[in-house]
Write an enzyme that holds these catalytic residues in place. Structure first.
Site, PDB file in Angstrom:
ATOM      1  N   TYR A  42     -13.263  -2.189  11.382  1.00 25.21           N
ATOM      2  CA  TYR A  42     -11.883  -1.694  11.298  1.00 25.21           C
ATOM      3  C   TYR A  42     -11.120  -1.979  12.598  1.00 25.21           C
ATOM      4  O   TYR A  42      -9.969  -2.433  12.580  1.00 25.21           O
ATOM      5  CB  TYR A  42     -11.920  -0.200  11.012  1.00 25.21           C
ATOM      6  CG  TYR A  42     -10.599   0.445  10.733  1.00 25.21           C
ATOM      7  CD1 TYR A  42      -9.934   0.239   9.527  1.00 25.21           C
ATOM      8  CD2 TYR A  42     -10.017   1.305  11.664  1.00 25.21           C
ATOM      9  CE1 TYR A  42      -8.719   0.860   9.267  1.00 25.21           C
ATOM     10  CE2 TYR A  42      -8.819   1.934  11.410  1.00 25.21           C
ATOM     11  CZ  TYR A  42      -8.163   1.705  10.206  1.00 25.21           C
ATOM     12  OH  TYR A  42      -6.964   2.332   9.954  1.00 25.21           O
ATOM     13  N   GLY A 100       0.810  -1.209   0.000  1.00 24.57           N
ATOM     14  CA  GLY A 100       0.000   0.000   0.000  1.00 24.57           C
ATOM     15  C   GLY A 100       0.841   1.256   0.000  1.00 24.57           C
ATOM     16  O   GLY A 100       0.560   2.207   0.728  1.00 24.57           O
ATOM     17  N   VAL A 112      -4.114  -7.529  -1.645  1.00 19.89           N
ATOM     18  CA  VAL A 112      -3.660  -8.219  -0.439  1.00 19.89           C
ATOM     19  C   VAL A 112      -4.740  -9.119   0.154  1.00 19.89           C
ATOM     20  O   VAL A 112      -4.430 -10.012   0.958  1.00 19.89           O
ATOM     21  CB  VAL A 112      -3.179  -7.218   0.634  1.00 19.89           C
ATOM     22  CG1 VAL A 112      -1.956  -6.461   0.159  1.00 19.89           C
ATOM     23  CG2 VAL A 112      -4.295  -6.256   1.052  1.00 19.89           C
ATOM     24  N   ILE A 165      -4.308  10.732  11.154  1.00 19.43           N
ATOM     25  CA  ILE A 165      -3.208  11.204  10.312  1.00 19.43           C
ATOM     26  C   ILE A 165      -3.785  11.874   9.062  1.00 19.43           C
ATOM     27  O   ILE A 165      -4.800  11.438   8.523  1.00 19.43           O
ATOM     28  CB  ILE A 165      -2.282  10.038   9.905  1.00 19.43           C
ATOM     29  CG1 ILE A 165      -1.829   9.261  11.155  1.00 19.43           C
ATOM     30  CG2 ILE A 165      -1.078  10.557   9.128  1.00 19.43           C
ATOM     31  CD1 ILE A 165      -1.026  10.057  12.164  1.00 19.43           C
ATOM     32  N   SER A 202      -3.710   0.584  14.364  1.00 13.35           N
ATOM     33  CA  SER A 202      -4.417   1.873  14.495  1.00 13.35           C
ATOM     34  C   SER A 202      -4.787   2.092  15.953  1.00 13.35           C
ATOM     35  O   SER A 202      -4.936   1.125  16.720  1.00 13.35           O
ATOM     36  CB  SER A 202      -5.684   1.872  13.641  1.00 13.35           C
ATOM     37  OG  SER A 202      -6.521   2.962  13.961  1.00 13.35           O
ATOM     38  N   LYS A 258      -7.791  -4.282  13.063  1.00 12.58           N
ATOM     39  CA  LYS A 258      -6.555  -3.695  13.564  1.00 12.58           C
ATOM     40  C   LYS A 258      -6.134  -4.288  14.903  1.00 12.58           C
ATOM     41  O   LYS A 258      -4.938  -4.409  15.196  1.00 12.58           O
ATOM     42  CB  LYS A 258      -6.706  -2.177  13.667  1.00 12.58           C
ATOM     43  CG  LYS A 258      -6.869  -1.483  12.314  1.00 12.58           C
ATOM     44  CD  LYS A 258      -5.648  -1.696  11.424  1.00 12.58           C
ATOM     45  CE  LYS A 258      -5.725  -0.900  10.140  1.00 12.58           C
ATOM     46  NZ  LYS A 258      -4.521  -1.030   9.309  1.00 12.58           N
TER      47      LYS A 258
END
Length: 224
Positions: free
Chosen positions: A136, A8, A44, A169, A123, A140
């Site tokens: 998510y 990525g 992936v 971010i 994360s 993670k």
């Protein structure tokens, strides 16, 4: 020159990591899911495609010294409204990639007997959870457990395995969020920069970090 595969790496944090490691004199092997100038192109979440691409690369280039697992997606929504497809896509892309990418690479790294580095991008959501991100956060958090377990297996081979867990971010993934409201939850009152995450990855790849493994380093402006 030590070869490092960064998944990525065509944009955002992955691109910053690739550029930072290249500046630190690593030979960076870039990856994306679509063709567009990267060295490796595969999804992936597709186990067979990942194995085929990576087996071919290893046969031609030998084992990499390091791997950065960065590729991932998000599909946020409140859990009652979350579709099965959104759950599956995120888990397959963000968590299954751990197996799909590392399975073809770990044994060659061990057999090379040159040590190595594996850094997994988790994360803050995987550490403490977050509203609207059950899929998510699950992926993670799973990466943290997988990385910690692999770190134990590979420690005597001088291959370190660590997680870096960014907070909010400045990348395309945060487009559309309520910036001012989110910043109130960050003690530093700002979003992080991809280069600040990349700097931590660079350190973990350094010789000075040879005794650091099985850790989760958060880059989040003091959120937790």
């Amino acid at each position: 020159m030590r070869k490092v595969i960064v998944t990525g790496s065509s944009r955002g944090i992955g691109k910053a990591i690739a550029e930072t490691l290249r500046a630190a004199n690593y030979e960076v092997v870039t990856h994306s899911v679509k063709s567009g100038g990267t060295d490796l192109v595969f999804d992936v979440s597709d186990r067979e495609a990942a194995a085929a691409a990576l087996d071919t690369w290893v046969a031609a280039n030998g084992a990499p010294y390091g791997v950065v697992l960065n590729a991932g997606i998000a599909a946020d929504s409140a859990f009652p409204a979350m579709s099965g497809d959104d759950w599956d896509r995120v888990l397959r892309t963000d968590l299954d990639a751990f197996f799909n990418v590392l399975k073809p690479l770990v044994l060659p790294m061990v057999q090379a007997r040159a040590g190595g580095r594996i850094v997994v991008l988790s994360s803050v959501s995987g550490v403490v959870g977050n509203r609207g991100q059950t899929n998510y956060a699950a992926a993670k958090a799973g990466l943290i457990g997988a990385a910690k377990s692999l770190a134990v297996e590979l420690a005597k081979r001088r291959i370190t395995v660590n997680c870096v867990a960014p907070g909010v971010i400045e990348t395309e993934m945060i487009n559309g969020i309520f910036a001012d409201e989110v910043k109130k939850a960050i003690p530093m009152q700002r979003f992080g920069k991809p280069e600040e995450v990349a700097a931590v990855v660079r350190f973990l790849f350094s010789d000075e970090a040879a005794y650091i493994t099985r850790q989760v380093i958060q880059v989040n402006g003091g959120m937790f």
